[in-house]
Structure formats: structure tokens, C-alpha cells
Enzyme design. Structure first.
Site, mmCIF file in Angstrom:
data_model
loop_
_atom_site.group_PDB
_atom_site.id
_atom_site.type_symbol
_atom_site.label_atom_id
_atom_site.label_comp_id
_atom_site.label_asym_id
_atom_site.label_seq_id
_atom_site.Cartn_x
_atom_site.Cartn_y
_atom_site.Cartn_z
ATOM 1 N N TYR A 122 0.775 -1.233 0.000
ATOM 2 C CA TYR A 122 0.000 0.000 0.000
ATOM 3 C C TYR A 122 0.809 1.288 0.000
ATOM 4 C CZ TYR A 122 -3.497 -3.226 1.866
ATOM 5 O OH TYR A 122 -4.343 -4.273 2.058
ATOM 6 N N SER A 146 1.766 5.377 -2.898
ATOM 7 C CA SER A 146 0.717 6.350 -3.169
ATOM 8 C C SER A 146 -0.151 6.626 -1.955
ATOM 9 C CB SER A 146 -0.183 5.842 -4.302
ATOM 10 O OG SER A 146 -0.877 4.684 -3.884
ATOM 11 N N SER A 147 0.085 5.909 -0.876
ATOM 12 C CA SER A 147 -0.706 6.056 0.348
ATOM 13 C C SER A 147 -2.185 5.782 0.118
ATOM 14 C CB SER A 147 -0.528 7.451 0.945
ATOM 15 O OG SER A 147 0.820 7.684 1.265
ATOM 16 N N CYS A 148 -2.498 4.944 -0.832
ATOM 17 C CA CYS A 148 -3.916 4.608 -1.030
ATOM 18 C C CYS A 148 -4.094 3.138 -1.362
ATOM 19 C CB CYS A 148 -4.540 5.465 -2.125
ATOM 20 S SG CYS A 148 -3.848 5.179 -3.754
ATOM 21 N N GLY A 149 -3.162 2.551 -2.132
ATOM 22 C CA GLY A 149 -3.289 1.138 -2.460
ATOM 23 C C GLY A 149 -4.387 0.876 -3.465
#
Length: 282
Positions: A110, A113-116
Site C-alpha cells: 500500500y 501512493s498512500s492509497c493502495g
């Protein structure tokens, strides 16, 4: 490392008056995390507590669960063409024989991009890798009054924010509202990783009788990190995402958003909220 803040010259305009002055800014640099010598992830972070950040990240990824799983963490020399050490690359060495997850796209790392990946794949990834299921038995019980006091306590502990105004913060409190630890970082997910990593290094996992308080919104990623560390309550001053609420409902995490003063929304796990009798739910 002494690079938490940096100074830059700015043009300051106040009520028509113009001046130049130095300003204090939060430092932001990349950190590459390697696992047993192999590159795994890159995150933008505020330097400091880098080993804890890497350890906490690997807790959230299902690699580490106890201090015994970790052999050591080192900065990598020779990370640049001239062979110098930038202190921006760390290598995490796991204990011999530790089984590692299969880091594929389907398994979903994850970090960068800190979103996965979104949706069911993300929920499935947490379900299949959680080493510390939320198991506060008997359930931790917190009052709205206790929760209402946490943002001010978190804000009082933000030392670098006071100088820069540019950092997120995360704090761990015990069930009585006493501050256990706090970390700051340019990324809210990094601040949580630093908390969890320090807990792993000190042998404190799972964090089954604690409350995690974050300074911004409650994203899926932050809910994931709370679940992977066994934290039963996540509170945020801003809104949660829909996927964070889905994950909280599925795993038994208590998720509190818009925690501002005496007002708050409980999105999941309201069995841990000790309401006055009779409980008014209008």
C-alpha cells in the site's frame, strides 16, 4: 538525524508591509525501505525515527508481528553514485526462517501512493495478513468526554508543528486517556508507522488497550494500520473514507471521525462508547 526542519528565505507581506525573513519549514525527503536487501517501497517522510517507520510499515504489511521477527535495521551506505550515505535508504533484516508474504500486485503493497488498490482486494489483503486481530476482552470502553479531550492533548504534543505548521501527528493513549507516545511526520501514515514501529521494537504489540488519535482524516490506510497493530479504537479530527468505515465494521475497529470539542461521529464499533444512561440516540 537532525533534519526535521529546514530554513528558507521568504517574502513576507502583512497588511501592506513587505519584508524578507527566514521561515522554518518541515523537511521532506524520500525513504526507500528494503527488505533483506531487496527494494520494497518508497515513502516521502520527515527524517527521524526512520527505523521505527520501517518497522511499523512492515507490521502493517503483515511481515513483522513481534520484536523477535526483526533481526536488525541499518542505513545503507553506497546509496548514491559516489558511495555516500544519504540516510534515506534503510534495509530491514528479518529473523532467520521468518516466512514472508508474497508481495504481488494482488497481495497489494500500500505504501508509495498512500492509497493502495481500492475495494474488496484491499479488505481481503488485511483479512488474510492480520497477525493481531482486535481482541480487547473485555472490550475497551471510552466515554465521549474522554475522547473529546484527546485532540487538545495531541495538539499540545506537536512540538515541530508549532514551529512549522506543516506536520501531521499521531498519538497513542491508554484507555484512561493518558498519552503513551506521539510522533509527527509530513505524512499521517508515516506518523502512525513510527508509533507502531516503536511499539514493536519495545515488545508492546498488540496494542489491544489503546486509542489511536490522528490529526487529519481517517483513510483506509490508517484504519488498516490500526487493525494490523491490534488497536481497538481509531479517532480522527476529520472525516473517514467509506472504505475505512467498511474495514472498521468488518474487523471490529471502533472508528470515530469529526472529533472536535464535544462533537463526534461514531462510524463503527459503537459498543466501545460508554454512553450515559439512558443512551440518547436521536
Amino acid at each position: 538525524m537532525g533534519r526535521v526542519t529546514e530554513r528558507r528565505k521568504v517574502l513576507r507581506i502583512r497588511d501592506g508591509a513587505v519584508s524578507t525573513r527566514p521561515d522554518t519549514l518541515v523537511a521532506e525527503e524520500p525513504l526507500e525501505i528494503r527488505l533483506n536487501g531487496k527494494p520494497l517501497a518508497i515513502t516521502m517522510r520527515t527524517p527521524g525515527d526512520d527505523f521505527a517507520l520501517a518497522a511499523g510499515f512492515l507490521v502493517s504489511e503483515g511481515v513483522l508481528a513481534t520484536a523477535a521477527d526483526l533481526r536488525n535495521i541499518v542505513y545503507c551506505a553506497g546509496a548514491t553514485a559516489d558511495g555516500s550515505n544519504t540516510y534515506n535508504v534503510v534495509d530491514v533484516h528479518t529473523a532467520p526462517g521468518l516466512a514472508l508474504p508474497d508481495f504481488t500486485l494482488e497481495r497489494n503493497v500500500y505504501t508509495t501512493s498512500s492509497c493502495g488498490l481500492c475495494g474488496k482486494a484491499s479488505l481481503d489483503a488485511v483479512r488474510t495478513t492480520a497477525r493481531w486481530p482486535i481482541a480487547d476482552t473485555p472490550p475497551l470502553r471510552v466515554t465521549p468526554e474522554l475522547l473529546a479531550g484527546l485532540p487538545d492533548r495531541l495538539r499540545a504534543a506537536q512540538r515541530v508543528f508549532d514551529r512549522t505548521g506543516g506536520l501531521h501527528a499521531a498519538a497513542l493513549f491508554d484507555e484512561d486517556g493518558e498519552l503513551l507516545d506521539t510522533r509527527e511526520d509530513v505524512g499521517r501514515h508515516n506518523a502512525v508507522d513510527k508509533l507502531v514501529g516503536r511499539a514493536l521494537q519495545s515488545g508492546a504489540l498488540p496494542l489491544s488497550r489503546t486509542i489511536l488519535m490522528v490529526s487529519g482524516r481517517a483513510s483506509f490506510e490508517l484504519a488498516q494500520k490500526a487493525v494490523m497493530a491490534g488497536i481497538p479504537v481509531l479517532a480522527a479530527v476529520s472525516a473517514p473514507s467509506s472504505l475505512a468505515v467498511d474495514l472498521a465494521a468488518e474487523t471490529g475497529l471502533t472508528l470515530v471521525g469529526f472529533l472536535r470539542g464535544a462533537s463526534m461521529n461514531v462510524y463503527a464499533g459503537d459498543h466501545r462508547i460508554a454512553l450515559p444512561e439512558p443512551a440518547a440516540r436521536g
